[in-house]
Design an enzyme around this catalytic site. Structure first.
Site, PDB file in Angstrom:
ATOM      1  CG  MET A 166      40.282  55.744  22.508  1.00 35.30           C
ATOM      2  SD  MET A 166      40.543  54.248  23.321  1.00 35.30           S
ATOM      3  CE  MET A 166      40.731  52.870  22.069  1.00 35.30           C
ATOM      4  N   GLY A 189      38.766  58.412   8.844  1.00 34.64           N
ATOM      5  CA  GLY A 189      37.270  58.321   9.356  1.00 34.64           C
ATOM      6  C   GLY A 189      37.105  59.396  10.463  1.00 34.64           C
ATOM      7  CG  HIS A 190      39.446  59.462  13.863  1.00 36.46           C
ATOM      8  ND1 HIS A 190      40.512  58.852  13.848  1.00 36.46           N
ATOM      9  CD2 HIS A 190      38.766  58.958  15.029  1.00 36.46           C
ATOM     10  CE1 HIS A 190      40.542  57.642  14.499  1.00 36.46           C
ATOM     11  NE2 HIS A 190      39.254  58.022  15.420  1.00 36.46           N
ATOM     12  CD  GLN A 194      37.950  52.328  24.967  1.00 37.81           C
ATOM     13  OE1 GLN A 194      37.545  53.514  25.409  1.00 37.81           O
ATOM     14  NE2 GLN A 194      37.500  52.219  23.809  1.00 37.81           N
ATOM     15  CD  GLU A 225      26.074  54.223  10.489  1.00 33.42           C
ATOM     16  OE1 GLU A 225      26.600  53.625   9.326  1.00 33.42           O
ATOM     17  OE2 GLU A 225      25.214  54.823  10.726  1.00 33.42           O
ATOM     18  CG  ASP A 272      34.035  51.132  16.842  1.00 32.77           C
ATOM     19  OD1 ASP A 272      34.603  49.944  17.236  1.00 32.77           O
ATOM     20  OD2 ASP A 272      34.835  51.998  16.538  1.00 32.77           O
ATOM     21  CB  SER A 304      40.602  50.586  12.231  1.00 29.91           C
ATOM     22  OG  SER A 304      41.263  50.178  13.549  1.00 29.91           O
ATOM     23  CB  SER A 305      43.722  53.758  15.412  1.00 29.65           C
ATOM     24  OG  SER A 305      42.510  54.930  15.473  1.00 29.65           O
ATOM     25  NE  ARG A 306      42.765  47.775  18.565  1.00 26.74           N
ATOM     26  CZ  ARG A 306      41.630  48.461  19.171  1.00 26.74           C
ATOM     27  NH1 ARG A 306      40.934  49.062  18.272  1.00 26.74           N
ATOM     28  NH2 ARG A 306      41.821  48.493  20.351  1.00 26.74           N
TER      29      ARG A 306
END
Ligand code: PAF
Length: 281
Positions: free
Chosen positions: A29, A35-36, A60, A149, A151, A186-188
């Site tokens: 997203m 991580g990506h 989602q 992993e 998620d 995380s993107s967040r």
């Protein structure tokens, strides 16, 4: 290296590949981080061609504010991808390319995997995830698809999706990449202030302590301990902590020999929700 916005253009590109070319898909997203990058590098090492999709999938999000605040950083994302390889195909569809008339998800049943943890606290979330992932599989027909992993429940659900819908793709789960203090990438995380981001090491430290306790203590006692330390914490609010069987994601009753277990946690830092998990044995 320009992103491709339409299905038509993407198919033209994919159809021009040699017949036996393997395709690795990394669905994202956006707001890409290391991580990506690890997923993309793994996909590159295992396939002839890699497609990275960047699509903030509205169906989602169970919380509209989370959707509005979701970081959109296409220029930086393109730079990160290009630094890995300029041969990667980047697919950035508009909502109307994915959802025809109405932006709604399909409805799935995943043998109860969708009912616990994220599924229990984020109504409709996995229907939205499965809808977009199935649409991407249908369009791109990847040989392999890569998911982090972090998620872990999403990973199990996508694996189940491919079984139920008989989709021929290998689902590859990749290890969690962490910030230097242990916080799962995380993107967040970008939305955390510097101090909270430092303090968020508490989440992974708790998981590590739970893993150690799992060797000698029962799951019920560990869960009580986690709830207790979060009650005392002034910065983080625990939403759930569960120890589950890895295969069914059902909460453990008592340890069974030769069964793999994992601990899962969801925590609020102000209005931001963070999740993490750890293999226990
Ligand atoms: O994990 C994500 O970023 C998203 O859930 C995914 C798999 C790209 C679907 O929108």
């Amino acid at each position: 290296m320009l992103p491709i916005n339409t299905k038509k253009e993407l198919l033209k590109k994919l159809n021009s590949l040699l017949e036996n070319h393997t395709i690795g898909l990394v669905p994202t997203m956006g707001a890409l981080h290391l991580g990506h990058a690890s997923l993309i590098k793994r996909a590159l090492s295992e396939n002839d061609k890699v497609v990275v999709s960047i699509f903030v999938n509205p169906t989602q999000f169970n919380n509209q504010e989370d959707l509005i605040k979701y970081p959109k950083t296409l220029d930086e994302d393109m730079a990160l991808i290009k630094a890995i390889s300029s041969e990667i195909i980047v697919f950035t569809p508009k909502i109307t390319e994915i959802y025809d008339n109405a932006t709604v998800s399909k409805s799935y049943a995943f043998n109860g995997l969708e009912k616990v943890m994220e599924g229990a606290f984020r109504s409709g979330h996995f229907n939205g995830v499965a809808t977009i992932v199935e649409a991407l599989f249908d369009l791109i027909k990847p040989t392999r698809a890569y998911f982090g992993e972090k998620d872990f429940q999403q990973l199990c659900i996508i694996q189940k999706l491919t079984e139920l819908q008989k989709i021929r793709v290998d689902i590859i789960g990749c290890p969690i990449v962490r910030e230097p203090n242990g916080l799962a990438m995380s993107s967040r995380n970008e939305r955390l202030n510097t101090l909270l981001r430092q303090k968020a090491s508490f989440i992974y430290e708790t998981l590590q302590a739970a893993k150690q306790k799992f060797g000698t203590e029962n799951a019920h006692k560990i869960k009580g301990w986690v709830e207790y330390i979060f009650r005392k914490h002034t910065d983080f609010k625990l939403e759930y902590f569960e120890i589950t069987d890895v295969a069914t994601l059902t909460p453990i009753q008592q340890k069974i020999k030769n069964t793999k277990y994992r601990a899962f946690i969801a925590v609020f830092a102000d209005d931001l929700r963070l999740i993490d998990n750890i293999a226990l044995n």
